[in-house]
Motif scaffolding. Structure first.
Motif, PDB file in Angstrom:
ATOM      1  N   SER A  92      75.003  59.688  56.286  1.00  0.00           N
ATOM      2  CA  SER A  92      75.374  59.667  54.767  1.00  0.00           C
ATOM      3  C   SER A  92      76.848  59.120  54.643  1.00  0.00           C
ATOM      4  O   SER A  92      77.075  58.072  53.877  1.00  0.00           O
ATOM      5  N   ALA A  93      77.718  59.228  55.740  1.00  0.00           N
ATOM      6  CA  ALA A  93      79.138  58.870  55.939  1.00  0.00           C
ATOM      7  C   ALA A  93      79.041  57.194  56.054  1.00  0.00           C
ATOM      8  O   ALA A  93      79.710  56.472  55.526  1.00  0.00           O
ATOM      9  N   GLN A  94      77.918  56.665  56.971  1.00  0.00           N
ATOM     10  CA  GLN A  94      77.983  55.336  57.247  1.00  0.00           C
ATOM     11  C   GLN A  94      77.373  54.622  56.010  1.00  0.00           C
ATOM     12  O   GLN A  94      77.987  53.440  55.846  1.00  0.00           O
ATOM     13  N   ALA A  95      76.448  55.076  55.538  1.00  0.00           N
ATOM     14  CA  ALA A  95      75.806  54.744  54.244  1.00  0.00           C
ATOM     15  C   ALA A  95      76.731  54.492  53.056  1.00  0.00           C
ATOM     16  O   ALA A  95      76.970  53.432  52.700  1.00  0.00           O
ATOM     17  N   SER A  96      77.843  55.540  52.979  1.00  0.00           N
ATOM     18  CA  SER A  96      78.646  55.446  51.996  1.00  0.00           C
ATOM     19  C   SER A  96      79.867  54.338  52.609  1.00  0.00           C
ATOM     20  O   SER A  96      80.204  53.632  51.571  1.00  0.00           O
ATOM     21  N   SER A  97      80.224  54.336  53.580  1.00  0.00           N
ATOM     22  CA  SER A  97      81.275  53.232  54.063  1.00  0.00           C
ATOM     23  C   SER A  97      80.525  51.831  53.770  1.00  0.00           C
ATOM     24  O   SER A  97      81.183  51.156  53.375  1.00  0.00           O
ATOM     25  N   MET A  98      79.142  51.579  54.016  1.00  0.00           N
ATOM     26  CA  MET A  98      78.649  50.438  53.789  1.00  0.00           C
ATOM     27  C   MET A  98      78.633  50.172  52.523  1.00  0.00           C
ATOM     28  O   MET A  98      78.790  49.027  52.026  1.00  0.00           O
ATOM     29  N   ASN A  99      78.184  51.056  51.652  1.00  0.00           N
ATOM     30  CA  ASN A  99      78.471  50.808  50.168  1.00  0.00           C
ATOM     31  C   ASN A  99      79.808  50.350  49.439  1.00  0.00           C
ATOM     32  O   ASN A  99      79.922  49.552  48.826  1.00  0.00           O
ATOM     33  N   ALA A 100      80.623  51.015  50.370  1.00  0.00           N
ATOM     34  CA  ALA A 100      82.293  50.577  49.697  1.00  0.00           C
ATOM     35  C   ALA A 100      82.478  49.221  50.222  1.00  0.00           C
ATOM     36  O   ALA A 100      83.030  48.403  49.594  1.00  0.00           O
ATOM     37  N   GLN A 101      81.842  48.717  51.579  1.00  0.00           N
ATOM     38  CA  GLN A 101      81.901  47.570  52.090  1.00  0.00           C
ATOM     39  C   GLN A 101      81.258  46.435  51.085  1.00  0.00           C
ATOM     40  O   GLN A 101      81.650  45.276  50.915  1.00  0.00           O
ATOM     41  N   ALA A 102      79.983  46.699  50.754  1.00  0.00           N
ATOM     42  CA  ALA A 102      79.183  46.034  49.741  1.00  0.00           C
ATOM     43  C   ALA A 102      80.029  45.719  48.632  1.00  0.00           C
ATOM     44  O   ALA A 102      79.794  44.585  48.222  1.00  0.00           O
ATOM     45  N   ALA A 103      80.568  46.505  47.827  1.00  0.00           N
ATOM     46  CA  ALA A 103      81.547  46.485  46.810  1.00  0.00           C
ATOM     47  C   ALA A 103      82.589  45.409  47.029  1.00  0.00           C
ATOM     48  O   ALA A 103      83.072  44.695  46.088  1.00  0.00           O
ATOM     49  N   GLY A 104      83.302  45.812  48.036  1.00  0.00           N
ATOM     50  CA  GLY A 104      84.578  44.807  48.325  1.00  0.00           C
ATOM     51  C   GLY A 104      83.647  43.295  48.730  1.00  0.00           C
ATOM     52  O   GLY A 104      84.410  42.491  48.355  1.00  0.00           O
ATOM     53  N   GLU A 157      75.715  39.465  52.605  1.00  0.00           N
ATOM     54  CA  GLU A 157      75.534  40.551  51.783  1.00  0.00           C
ATOM     55  C   GLU A 157      74.117  40.891  52.013  1.00  0.00           C
ATOM     56  O   GLU A 157      73.829  42.291  51.946  1.00  0.00           O
ATOM     57  N   GLN A 158      73.144  40.050  52.366  1.00  0.00           N
ATOM     58  CA  GLN A 158      71.775  40.474  52.581  1.00  0.00           C
ATOM     59  C   GLN A 158      71.680  41.232  53.496  1.00  0.00           C
ATOM     60  O   GLN A 158      70.932  42.540  53.780  1.00  0.00           O
ATOM     61  N   ASP A 159      72.227  40.777  54.734  1.00  0.00           N
ATOM     62  CA  ASP A 159      72.391  41.528  55.765  1.00  0.00           C
ATOM     63  C   ASP A 159      72.801  43.227  55.695  1.00  0.00           C
ATOM     64  O   ASP A 159      72.312  44.066  56.315  1.00  0.00           O
ATOM     65  N   LEU A 160      73.912  43.203  55.133  1.00  0.00           N
ATOM     66  CA  LEU A 160      74.489  44.532  54.575  1.00  0.00           C
ATOM     67  C   LEU A 160      73.511  45.533  53.859  1.00  0.00           C
ATOM     68  O   LEU A 160      73.467  46.514  54.217  1.00  0.00           O
ATOM     69  N   GLN A 161      72.998  44.765  53.087  1.00  0.00           N
ATOM     70  CA  GLN A 161      71.821  45.571  51.981  1.00  0.00           C
ATOM     71  C   GLN A 161      70.930  46.065  52.875  1.00  0.00           C
ATOM     72  O   GLN A 161      70.323  47.391  52.721  1.00  0.00           O
ATOM     73  N   ASN A 162      70.452  45.242  53.661  1.00  0.00           N
ATOM     74  CA  ASN A 162      69.251  45.715  54.836  1.00  0.00           C
ATOM     75  C   ASN A 162      69.804  46.787  55.816  1.00  0.00           C
ATOM     76  O   ASN A 162      68.872  47.746  55.791  1.00  0.00           O
ATOM     77  N   GLN A 163      70.848  46.850  55.976  1.00  0.00           N
ATOM     78  CA  GLN A 163      71.573  47.958  56.995  1.00  0.00           C
ATOM     79  C   GLN A 163      71.775  49.208  55.949  1.00  0.00           C
ATOM     80  O   GLN A 163      71.413  50.192  56.510  1.00  0.00           O
ATOM     81  N   ILE A 164      72.021  48.964  54.784  1.00  0.00           N
ATOM     82  CA  ILE A 164      72.409  50.012  53.909  1.00  0.00           C
ATOM     83  C   ILE A 164      70.591  50.895  53.618  1.00  0.00           C
ATOM     84  O   ILE A 164      70.605  52.088  53.725  1.00  0.00           O
ATOM     85  N   ILE A 165      69.861  49.954  53.349  1.00  0.00           N
ATOM     86  CA  ILE A 165      68.485  50.602  53.038  1.00  0.00           C
ATOM     87  C   ILE A 165      68.121  51.383  54.619  1.00  0.00           C
ATOM     88  O   ILE A 165      67.399  52.434  54.292  1.00  0.00           O
ATOM     89  N   ALA A 166      68.227  50.631  55.575  1.00  0.00           N
ATOM     90  CA  ALA A 166      67.505  51.350  56.939  1.00  0.00           C
ATOM     91  C   ALA A 166      68.216  52.665  56.911  1.00  0.00           C
ATOM     92  O   ALA A 166      67.705  53.787  57.236  1.00  0.00           O
ATOM     93  N   LEU A 167      69.708  52.796  56.719  1.00  0.00           N
ATOM     94  CA  LEU A 167      70.530  53.846  56.982  1.00  0.00           C
ATOM     95  C   LEU A 167      69.874  55.154  55.690  1.00  0.00           C
ATOM     96  O   LEU A 167      69.822  56.167  56.259  1.00  0.00           O
ATOM     97  N   GLN A 168      69.762  54.760  54.565  1.00  0.00           N
ATOM     98  CA  GLN A 168      69.226  55.372  53.571  1.00  0.00           C
ATOM     99  C   GLN A 168      67.937  56.362  53.982  1.00  0.00           C
ATOM    100  O   GLN A 168      67.692  57.166  53.938  1.00  0.00           O
ATOM    101  N   VAL A 169      66.907  55.301  54.522  1.00  0.00           N
ATOM    102  CA  VAL A 169      65.597  55.853  55.262  1.00  0.00           C
ATOM    103  C   VAL A 169      66.081  57.083  56.177  1.00  0.00           C
ATOM    104  O   VAL A 169      65.322  58.055  56.285  1.00  0.00           O
ATOM    105  N   GLN A 170      66.886  56.596  57.162  1.00  0.00           N
ATOM    106  CA  GLN A 170      67.249  57.552  58.399  1.00  0.00           C
ATOM    107  C   GLN A 170      67.977  58.986  57.485  1.00  0.00           C
ATOM    108  O   GLN A 170      67.811  59.903  57.971  1.00  0.00           O
ATOM    109  N   VAL A 171      68.630  58.729  56.618  1.00  0.00           N
ATOM    110  CA  VAL A 171      69.195  59.774  56.116  1.00  0.00           C
ATOM    111  C   VAL A 171      68.096  60.881  55.401  1.00  0.00           C
ATOM    112  O   VAL A 171      68.260  61.965  55.467  1.00  0.00           O
ATOM    113  N   SER A 172      67.330  59.983  54.659  1.00  0.00           N
ATOM    114  CA  SER A 172      66.218  60.914  54.072  1.00  0.00           C
ATOM    115  C   SER A 172      65.388  61.495  55.301  1.00  0.00           C
ATOM    116  O   SER A 172      64.931  62.834  54.976  1.00  0.00           O
ATOM    117  N   ALA A 173      65.048  60.929  56.322  1.00  0.00           N
ATOM    118  CA  ALA A 173      64.527  61.622  57.405  1.00  0.00           C
ATOM    119  C   ALA A 173      65.243  62.586  58.121  1.00  0.00           C
ATOM    120  O   ALA A 173      64.537  63.895  58.272  1.00  0.00           O
TER     121      ALA A 173
END
Length: 268
Positions: free
Chosen positions: A186-198, A126-142
């Protein structure tokens, strides 16, 4: 074996239900899918061992509780020979049951460390996944910032008319590129958020399995101890009948009968 509804049966039913839920879970990170299969396989084995202990114990108690009651009546009537035959058979059965329960309990206990480790592994995933989500969100913002930048430049070159056509073409090309990139991220981040919920659902299921597994271990340990006490008291009956003429055998026998009845309740 008749259908039972005691505490052990409830614990086993909980384990089976939670393990089925675990197996049905989808949209998990790849790193959690292997753990999902390992956990389900391990709990299936543990449930099979629990059912075997329950079945063996109830088979013994259902056969021997009436026999021990008869042996008590025999002793009360002075028939030590008849009582001795029954008690000897009950003793052999108790020894065999003790070996069966002890062996299966050892198998269950051998999985305890692995069972508990599932929760720690999921926390790490879960921690690894959350780190990936945060990194993706930074890239999305950029990427979105770049989209906004080239969108402004597009209007700037439009305002230049014919003199801005080259710049406009470049700006539009970059705008499309970064817009596509932003959408992909954004699609990758959304997919990872769904995985986090799972993953959260899986963690809840694993936690429930661990809690019920711990309860089952306690219940089976009590059964194992009860079988040991029962076997010891039956042996005392045999010893007393052989050496002392049965003066204390009736007390030990009635105790053994009560222990067998308690054992049946514990295993139901």
């Amino acid at each position: 074996m008749a259908t039972t509804t005691g505490l052990l049966s409830q614990t086993i039913a909980n384990l089976k239900s939670l393990n089925q839920q675990l197996g049905a879970m989808t949209n998990l990170p790849a790193s959690a899918q292997g753990l999902q299969q390992s956990a389900q396989s391990l709990f299936n084995t543990d449930v099979a061992n629990l059912l075997s202990i329950q079945s063996s114990t109830l088979a013994y108690t259902s056969a021997n509780i009436p026999q021990l009651s008869t042996a008590v009546s025999n002793l009360q009537a002075g028939d030590t020979t008849g009582a001795a035959v029954i008690v000897d058979a009950a003793n052999k059965g108790a020894i065999a049951l003790s070996a069966t329960v002890g062996s299966l309990l050892n198998n269950i206990m051998a999985t305890k460390t692995q069972v508990i480790s599932f929760s720690n592994s999921l926390i790490s995933i879960e921690q690894d996944l959350q780190n990936q989500i945060i990194a993706l969100q930074v890239q999305v913002s950029a990427a979105e910032s770049r989209v906004a930048q080239y969108n402004k430049e597009k209007y700037y070159f439009l305002a230049l008319g014919p003199f801005g056509l080259v710049g406009l073409g470049i700006a539009i090309g970059l705008l499309v590129t970064w817009n596509n990139k932003a959408n992909d991220l954004s699609a990758q981040a959304s997919s990872m958020n769904a995985q986090a919920a799972g993953l959260q659902a899986m963690m809840a299921s694993i936690k429930g399995l661990i809690n019920n597994f711990s309860t089952a271990v306690s219940q089976i340990s009590n059964i194992n101890n009860s079988v040991t006490f029962l076997s010891a008291d039956i042996q005392e009956v045999i010893t007393d009948l052989n050496q002392a003429g049965g003066s204390a055998a009736l007390i030990y026998l009635m105790t053994a009968q009560h222990e067998a009845e308690t054992l049946a309740t514990d295993a139901s």
